[in-house]
Design an enzyme around this catalytic site. Sequence first.
Site, mmCIF file in Angstrom:
data_model
loop_
_atom_site.group_PDB
_atom_site.id
_atom_site.type_symbol
_atom_site.label_atom_id
_atom_site.label_comp_id
_atom_site.label_asym_id
_atom_site.label_seq_id
_atom_site.Cartn_x
_atom_site.Cartn_y
_atom_site.Cartn_z
ATOM 1 N N ASP A 273 7.418 5.376 -1.374
ATOM 2 C CA ASP A 273 7.279 4.651 -0.113
ATOM 3 C C ASP A 273 6.047 3.762 -0.232
ATOM 4 O O ASP A 273 4.928 4.251 -0.161
ATOM 5 C CB ASP A 273 7.123 5.650 1.035
ATOM 6 C CG ASP A 273 6.743 5.004 2.349
ATOM 7 O OD1 ASP A 273 6.857 3.778 2.484
ATOM 8 O OD2 ASP A 273 6.302 5.741 3.261
ATOM 9 N N ASP B 179 12.192 -0.719 2.916
ATOM 10 C CA ASP B 179 11.322 0.407 3.253
ATOM 11 C C ASP B 179 12.074 1.573 3.891
ATOM 12 O O ASP B 179 11.470 2.433 4.512
ATOM 13 C CB ASP B 179 10.205 -0.081 4.187
ATOM 14 C CG ASP B 179 9.016 0.866 4.237
ATOM 15 O OD1 ASP B 179 8.923 1.753 3.375
ATOM 16 O OD2 ASP B 179 8.177 0.711 5.141
ATOM 17 N N HIS C 144 4.652 10.559 2.722
ATOM 18 C CA HIS C 144 3.367 10.821 3.368
ATOM 19 C C HIS C 144 2.872 12.237 3.093
ATOM 20 O O HIS C 144 1.954 12.701 3.765
ATOM 21 C CB HIS C 144 3.411 10.560 4.883
ATOM 22 C CG HIS C 144 3.729 9.150 5.242
ATOM 23 N ND1 HIS C 144 3.566 8.653 6.532
ATOM 24 C CD2 HIS C 144 4.212 8.106 4.520
ATOM 25 C CE1 HIS C 144 3.937 7.381 6.564
ATOM 26 N NE2 HIS C 144 4.335 7.036 5.354
ATOM 27 N N GLU D 259 0.317 -1.769 5.373
ATOM 28 C CA GLU D 259 1.336 -1.399 6.351
ATOM 29 C C GLU D 259 1.106 -0.011 6.904
ATOM 30 O O GLU D 259 1.296 0.247 8.098
ATOM 31 C CB GLU D 259 2.720 -1.490 5.686
ATOM 32 C CG GLU D 259 3.887 -1.256 6.645
ATOM 33 C CD GLU D 259 4.358 0.198 6.688
ATOM 34 O OE1 GLU D 259 5.237 0.503 7.524
ATOM 35 O OE2 GLU D 259 3.849 1.030 5.912
ATOM 36 N N GLU D 260 0.667 0.915 6.045
ATOM 37 C CA GLU D 260 0.680 2.327 6.415
ATOM 38 C C GLU D 260 -0.351 2.706 7.474
ATOM 39 O O GLU D 260 -0.183 3.711 8.152
ATOM 40 C CB GLU D 260 0.466 3.192 5.161
ATOM 41 C CG GLU D 260 1.589 3.113 4.133
ATOM 42 C CD GLU D 260 2.874 3.790 4.589
ATOM 43 O OE1 GLU D 260 2.945 4.229 5.747
ATOM 44 O OE2 GLU D 260 3.802 3.882 3.772
ATOM 45 N N ASP E 175 0.812 -1.211 0.000
ATOM 46 C CA ASP E 175 0.000 0.000 0.000
ATOM 47 C C ASP E 175 0.847 1.263 0.000
ATOM 48 O O ASP E 175 2.039 1.242 0.301
ATOM 49 C CB ASP E 175 -0.943 0.010 1.205
ATOM 50 C CG ASP E 175 -0.219 -0.046 2.541
ATOM 51 O OD1 ASP E 175 0.844 -0.691 2.621
ATOM 52 O OD2 ASP E 175 -0.714 0.553 3.519
#
Length: 485
Positions: free
Chosen positions: A115, A169, A457, A145-146, A78
């Site tokens: 990312d 990552d 992000h 994961e996020e 994701d």
Amino acid sequence: MSELSQLSPQPLWDIFAKICSIPHPSYHEQQLAEHILSWAKEKGLHAERDQVGNILIRKPATPGMENRKPVVLQAHLDMVPQKNNDTVHDFTKDPIQAYVDGEWVKARGTTLGADNGIGMASALAVLADDSVQHGPLEVLLTMTEEVGMDGAFGLQAGWLQGDILINTDSEEEGEIYMGCAGGIDFITTLKLDREAIPAGYQTVKLTLKGLKGGHSGGDIHLGLGNANKLLARFLAGHAAELDARLIDFTGGTLRNAIPREAFAVLAVPAANVATLKTLAGTYLAILKNELAAVEKNITVQVDDIATTHAAMTNASRDAFIRLMNATPNGVIRNSDVARGVVETSLNLGVVTTDADQAQVICLIRSLIDSGKEYVVSMLESLGALAGASTEAKGSYPGWQPDANSPVMHLVRETYQRLFGKTPNIQVIHAGLECGLFKKPYPEMDMVSIGPTITGPHSPDEQVHIASVGQYWTLLTELLKAIPAK
């Protein structure tokens, strides 16, 4: 995506371009997962999914390397969906518009998904490129994961066969990560009472925007503005003075992204609207002075808006604003052990209000469990003072550094041989899945590497093109150098 196809290493960039073309925000990874499974099977590779949706692909060793220790290359499926306020984009339907800008690859008005899309592309490129030499190989792609590390939490013992796991990552070329912070979500819920807006009041929308935002772990030490905190600060200073009735407050969209925008809908006596606008202008000047080094585009504006919603009572308004203003945010403590690394922090990530309650969601991170527990205790005390209910949930462990890790030493030696300089061995304040992997696979030797990605992000996310080439060289040489069992 033709621009990306001109970059080197081409197999990696071609795969990343394809990843960008398939929507895959958290909880919407299915289309990408199905594409990858089909792609793997077309190449004659063993591919399967587990009960939580994680993908495992196996590729036999290069002839002559069957006796090497088996390796797992790991990434998550994701991406974080963040966009600028004026960007029209549906992350569940629209492709990411990636483009080359000098030394960087960026996206038009949204997060890029480097990312962890670059790491995912690198793992798949190893599978696709038969010129890469390696021992027995597995690629593990985890779900969601996020927003909660769902795939890592659901990973079962006995599924993976590898002795070594290389997490892809990380976001700084030249750094090798051997440990990371753990985290926990904290939710504060405050009941609200409402009443009709008095006669003679004008409704306005107060907007604070233009902040950089960023990763609530990797960027928390940079002193970036948190839109929720900054807007609450203004209200704490002026709501009572203006006799402003608070109708709505929203800010941030993800608990692991530093909020870039926050909005408050107010009802203000018509005679006080001009004063509100003057105070907003003064506050903007204060923020520009305080945050001049890190926030160049901050804006505070007041706009007329129509609403039929009732306003909070003054008691509820004051309880909410004081709770927001008093909630800590940012770095709580730096590590004494890992110099230059944040030990404990929190991000006041998401704030919402509805008819009868306000909800404040924070993400707490710490390299040590007692650090998480301390911040949880602080927020519980604050909630009690405010008359709010609180809940801590979704705790995940940190990844305990192992100074004797054989794969960490191998990565360092390989990097020195390739580039003629010593990499930094680091512990990262952001959360990696390795700590969770240690529960079902306690003996697995782990390390994390990656290219340089800035602004993850946030819509400012970008990946450095040359560093991707260096990372690819390191990864492929490392696979070649993995020792025998």
